[in-house]
Design an enzyme around this catalytic site. Structure first.
Site: not given
Ligand code: NAI
Length: 532
Positions: A312, A361, A416, A488
């Site tokens: 994370d 989370k 956020k 994290k």
């Molecule tokens: P997002 O939802 O925009 O992107 C995630 C992507 O993963 C989506 O495009 C989705 O279609 C794809 N996806 C889902 N399951 C999949 C799989 N099995 N194989 C391939 N692709 C898959 O989310 P975002 O904002 O990019 O965040 C990504 C991750 O990072 C989340 O889990 C979030 O909790 C974690 N995270 C993000 C932080 C941040 O500051 N942006 C901080 C801490 C963690």
């Protein structure tokens, strides 16, 4: 923070008999000094100084490095690719404030410095960028690719993310419209049901063994197509629910491999990606909170001597919390409660609005103050003290109340908002309330961390060590806890303690980089400024 590159041969040369610059690497002797502490029956601490010599060897050739993101089409994935391209091609863009140049601000590797020592002439401290300590890949040089269950091309995915300015997006479209994420694995039970409408780019079938083989093949293919020397795989896909740890299923490496073979329902997509990376001998980093690294997966990495890191990304609220909680406790002030509220409107927030994904989370956000509290038994009573005081057996020591709330508010998009209240006990029964309101684009915090994680993971694959008296060099332990600063809920070598303090995590990284050059950590003693 952007294009500056380290001169050929490196920026730093240590002049010492114990640091040798060889044709293919840097060989350095480092003395690890510590203390063994034993508390006797009379309560007194007996402290014995310890010393052990190690030889570190760092291969200098970085080569061509691939970065494969799982979740390439998400907010983070698209921002990583766009940032890389904008920096690589020096694309600037117009905003209402004027012209903006690309950069890597927020990257510890590219945009922060380390105090190397003192200029003997002036007596002033000398700082160098962290990226100049050892040979590291420049983020402009990554070859970036990866998977997504959403098959939208990268230009459209970038536009869907609504993170970057339009004038930048406009210029990047021609470089991104031909890039499409590779099809991925989708087990609907692991992410929120509200993600189903994105899932149109899937590896067919439901046989987990063939999914594993498919991902392994993707990694090999990406490596050969791009003539890469190495690859790092990083999960920045949706947060999954926790997998149950079931004896016989995912508790050992053999059981985990068998469960993949029989397509057991508790093997998550992220674990399949981790196993594929381990079997291909490439580092795998988990940027989401779920327990991808079930015990069998950690054991598999140890068996294959490959590298894993997680969990994370620590981008905003938790980073601040690990600093503030440490500040309070180290100031001798006693936090009684920490209450955290978040709302966000991006797809991550939508996925986290589902209870089981939120729970992952919540767990990863909650443990962050544990070690600081446990380190101060003046303020917080230990489990043993509480048991002795109350007569009731308790396994948990005194701890501040700690809650975490996350809500999905579509209107705010990727921006956020995190609100934290710290309620503490002061002198003579006094109370203090401190509130922090933190607002910013989440993906602009996470993206530099993704570069840092990949750069450092690749570096750590080139470092080996040899304890004094032994003959052979070994790689570092499979669990790269040196990446904790960016994570994290840091995964650590089984049986060792987690360090959450951001300062201690950064010191560890700094000291390790120095150790690879045979340098002592100079610390903040600054003796020459204290004596005549
Ligand atoms: P997002 O939802 O925009 O992107 C995630 C992507 O993963 C989506 O495009 C989705 O279609 C794809 N996806 C889902 N399951 C999949 C799989 N099995 N194989 C391939 N692709 C898959 O989310 P975002 O904002 O990019 O965040 C990504 C991750 O990072 C989340 O889990 C979030 O909790 C974690 N995270 C993000 C932080 C941040 O500051 N942006 C901080 C801490 C963690």
């Amino acid at each position: 923070a952007s294009a500056r590159r380290t001169p050929e041969g490196g920026l730093i040369k240590v002049e010492s008999d114990s640091t040798k610059y060889e044709e293919e690497g840097i060989r350095a002797i480092f003395t690890d000094r510590g203390a063994d502490v034993v508390q006797g029956g009379d309560g007194k601490f007996s402290v014995k100084k310890t010393e052990k010599n190690y030889e570190f060897y760092t291969k200098s050739k970085v080569g061509k490095v691939g970065l494969m993101l799982v979740g390439l089409g998400g907010n983070n994935g698209t921002t990583v690719l766009a940032t890389h391209l904008a920096n690589k091609h020096q694309i600037s863009w117009r905003t209402k404030d004027g012209t903006q140049e690309p950069n890597y601000i927020g990257s510890v590797v590219r945009a922060s410095t380390i105090r190397l020592g003192v200029d003997p002439e002036t007596g002033k401290d000398v700082f160098v960028p962290l990226s100049d300590m050892l040979p590291m890949v420049h983020p402009n040089d990554f070859v970036i690719g990866g998977w997504d269950i959403s098959g939208v091309s990268m230009d459209k995915a970038m536009s869907r993310a609504k993170v970057l300015e339009w004038d930048l997006q406009r210029q990047l479209v021609p470089m991104m419209d031909s890039v499409k994420p590779l099809p991925s694995i989708y087990y609907p039970d692991f992410i929120a049901a509200n993600q189903a409408d994105r899932a149109d780019n899937l590896i067919p079938g439901d046989d987990k063994q063939s999914h594993l083989d498919h991902i392994r093949n993707d990694i090999r293919q990406f490596k050969s197509d791009n003539q890469l020397d190495s690859v790092v795989v990083l999960w920045t896909a949706n947060t999954e629910r926790y997998a149950d740890i079931i004896p016989g299923i995912n508790d050992t490496s053999d059981n985990l491999l068998k469960s993949i073979e029989s397509s057991h329902e508790e093997v998550s997509p992220s674990t399949i990606f981790a196993v594929a990376s381990i079997l291909e001998g490439v580092p795998f980093i988990n940027g989401s909170p779920q327990n991808t690294f079930v015990p069998g997966c950690i054991e598999l990495a140890e068996k294959h001597k490959t590298f894993i890191g997680g969990d994370d990304f620590k981008s905003g609220q938790t980073k601040v919390k690990s600093v503030l909680a440490e500040f309070l406790v180290n100031a001798g002030i006693k936090p009684l409660s920490i209450s955290s509220y978040n709302h966000l409107g991006n797809n991550d927030g939508k996925n986290l609005s589902s209870q089981r994904q939120f729970r992952s989370k919540e767990i990863s956000k909650s443990s962050v103050v544990d070690d600081m509290v446990a380190a101060n038994n003046v303020l917080y009573k230990s489990a043993a003290e509480l048991t002795a005081e109350t007569g009731e057996v308790t396994k948990k020591g005194e701890h501040p109340d700690h809650i975490v709330v996350i809500k999905h508010v579509p209107a705010v998009g990727d921006s956020k908002r995190a609100i934290d209240e710290y309620y503490s006990e002061l002198l003579m029964g006094g109370r203090n309330v401190m509130n922090i309101f933190n607002e910013c684009e989440d993906s602009l915090l996470a993206t530099p961390l993704i570069f840092d994680l990949a750069i450092l993971a690749e570096l750590l694959t080139r470092v080996t060590y040899k304890p004094e008296g032994e003959d052979e060099h070994k790689p570092l332990h499979s669990v790269l806890s040196l990446l904790s600063y960016m994570l994290k809920a840091p995964l650590v070598k089984p049986g060792t303690d987690v360090v959450n303090s951001l300062n201690r995590q950064r010191n560890a990284l700094e000291q390790f980089l120095k150790a690879c050059l045979g340098l002592e950590h100079s610390g903040d003693l600054l003796l020459n400024t204290r004596i005549w």
